[in-house]
Design an enzyme around this catalytic site. Structure first.
Site, PDB file in Angstrom:
ATOM      1  N   LYS A 196       0.859  -1.186   0.000  1.00  0.00           N
ATOM      2  CA  LYS A 196       0.000   0.000   0.000  1.00  0.00           C
ATOM      3  C   LYS A 196       0.892   1.232   0.000  1.00  0.00           C
ATOM      4  CE  LYS A 196      -3.547   2.506   2.535  1.00  0.00           C
ATOM      5  NZ  LYS A 196      -4.533   2.499   3.612  1.00  0.00           N
ATOM      6  N   LYS A 249      -2.052  -1.536  -3.928  1.00  0.00           N
ATOM      7  CA  LYS A 249      -2.919  -0.360  -3.894  1.00  0.00           C
ATOM      8  C   LYS A 249      -2.087   0.909  -3.996  1.00  0.00           C
ATOM      9  CE  LYS A 249      -5.892   2.026  -0.681  1.00  0.00           C
ATOM     10  NZ  LYS A 249      -6.298   2.175   0.677  1.00  0.00           N
TER      11      LYS A 249
HETATM   12  C1  PBG Z   1      -7.519   3.646   5.565  1.00  0.00           C
HETATM   13  C2  PBG Z   1      -7.711   3.486   4.115  1.00  0.00           C
HETATM   14  C3  PBG Z   1      -7.472   4.411   3.091  1.00  0.00           C
HETATM   15  C4  PBG Z   1      -7.911   3.832   1.921  1.00  0.00           C
HETATM   16  C5  PBG Z   1      -8.387   2.566   2.237  1.00  0.00           C
HETATM   17  N1  PBG Z   1      -8.233   2.373   3.599  1.00  0.00           N
HETATM   18  C6  PBG Z   1      -6.971   5.787   3.150  1.00  0.00           C
HETATM   19  C7  PBG Z   1      -5.612   6.067   3.562  1.00  0.00           C
HETATM   20  O1  PBG Z   1      -4.778   5.182   3.724  1.00  0.00           O
HETATM   21  O2  PBG Z   1      -5.375   7.247   3.752  1.00  0.00           O
HETATM   22  C8  PBG Z   1      -7.890   4.495   0.569  1.00  0.00           C
HETATM   23  C9  PBG Z   1      -8.926   4.029  -0.366  1.00  0.00           C
HETATM   24  C10 PBG Z   1      -9.231   4.911  -1.486  1.00  0.00           C
HETATM   25  O3  PBG Z   1      -8.616   5.964  -1.752  1.00  0.00           O
HETATM   26  O4  PBG Z   1     -10.180   4.550  -2.196  1.00  0.00           O
HETATM   27  N2  PBG Z   1      -6.297   3.320   6.054  1.00  0.00           N
END
Ligand code: PBG
Length: 327
Positions: A196, A249
């Site tokens: 991520k 992601k």
């Molecule tokens: C929370 C989370 C996020 C996303 C999914 N879970 C945001 C972040 O990490 O700031 C992002 C998903 C998206 O942008 O569609 N940790």
């Protein structure tokens, strides 16, 4: 003179031939639909930066999910927007937390026909909006994973079929696996957000989930976009700790990472096509600049072609409808 011997256009002559030789499919059962559930009553509040996506009260979430299932969607990912935030993310693991209540109702209504994946994170539940415990301006790792394990267990108790830790703390999969096993949930799989990245493409999500950090950024825990080999390390680490599905992601700007991971592991890979990817398509479509349906289906195809088994996408409900119509 037999030049050219090979004419690749022969295999593109008609739609039937093209379908016959097609290497990549986007089956509707590979799509996962994210749903934002809030603690307000009778809410269906559109997220301004994500046209077509709503913060939903539990009743309205049941309707939304029912419609998505009608179109063919079989899996959802639940994000909670709690009424109360604090410094420990208490409402993330409370039995009466928004996700726990929603999960019970959704499971009751749809049973085994719907897979419920819960987002296991703390940012929406913390006053400061970070994905872990903060002390003196630092996001602490080890105290955070303890809490994350509690969150996962409470979600499993509420009826979640799978938990998806999105925090990026080191060691969380170990802690969550241990927590689940100790609580008797050894059959609940973990979908780990393994690679991520710290991405500007999450902007609209933070409006939708009301989870923007109030100070600093997420660069000390989420990955640096300049890293590719490290994605393989992250995935390997999560697999060692017991992840059942690994995630990459965002998706579209990270197709090389999906491919890299695909070549390294046999574990199922999820790709998260994030909020910013969705909003860009919606905005351009609203302007009449692109053919939305064609762009969405082409993007989903590209993510599958890169090597993703399943795709988390805000387009899931609409795309399921289009895929159904095409049959
Ligand atoms: C929370 C989370 C996020 C996303 C999914 N879970 C945001 C972040 O990490 O700031 C992002 C998903 C998206 O942008 O569609 N940790």
């Amino acid at each position: 003179m037999h030049y050219p011997l090979l004419r690749l256009r022969r295999m593109r002559k008609t739609a039937v031939i093209r379908d016959l030789v097609a290497e990549t499919q986007v089956p509707v059962e590979k799509l996962i639909y994210p749903v934002f559930i809030c603690d307000r009553t009778n809410a269906r509040d559109e997220v301004s930066s994500m046209p077509g996506i709503f913060q939903l009260s539990i009743d309205n979430a049941l309707i939304e999910i029912g419609q998505a299932m009608e179109a063919g969607v079989r899996a959802v990912m639940l994000f909670g927007i709690p009424d109360e935030k604090d410094q420990e993310g208490t409402s993330a693991w409370s039995e009466s937390g928004i996700v726990q209540r929603a999960t019970r109702r959704i499971k009751q209504q749809f049973g085994e026909d719907l897979l419920i994946i819960t987002d296991t994170c703390l940012c929406e539940y913390m006053t400061h909006g970070h994905c872990g415990i903060v002390m003196q301006g630092q996001v602490l790792n080890d105290p955070s994973v303890e809490i994350l394990a509690r969150v996962a267990v409470s979600q499993a108790e509420a009826g979640a079929d799978m938990v998806a830790p999105s925090d990026m703390m080191d060691g969380r999969v170990t802690w969550i696996r241990d927590g689940l096993d100790d609580a008797g949930f050894d059959d609940i799989p973990i979908m780990a957000y393994s690679a991520k990245y710290s991405s500007a493409f999450y902007g609209p999500f933070r409006e939708a989930a009301e989870s923007a950090p109030t100070f600093g950024d997420r660069k000390t825990y989420q990955m640096d976009p300049r890293m590719r080999r490290q994605a393989v390390e992250e995935v390997g680490q999560d697999l060692t700790e017991g992840a059942d599905i690994v995630m990459v992601k965002p998706a579209l700007a990270y197709l090389d990472i999906i491919r890299e991971v695909r070549e390294q592991v046999n574990t199922p890979i999820a790709a998260y096509s994030v909020s910013g990817e969705y909003s860009m398509v919606k905005a351009a479509a609203q302007q009449g600049w692109i053919d939305e349906q064609a762009v969405v289906l082409e993007s989903l195809t590209a993510i599958r072609r890169a090597g993703a088994d399943m795709i988390i996408t805000y387009h899931a409900k609409e795309a399921a409808g289009w895929l159904k119509a095409a049959l």
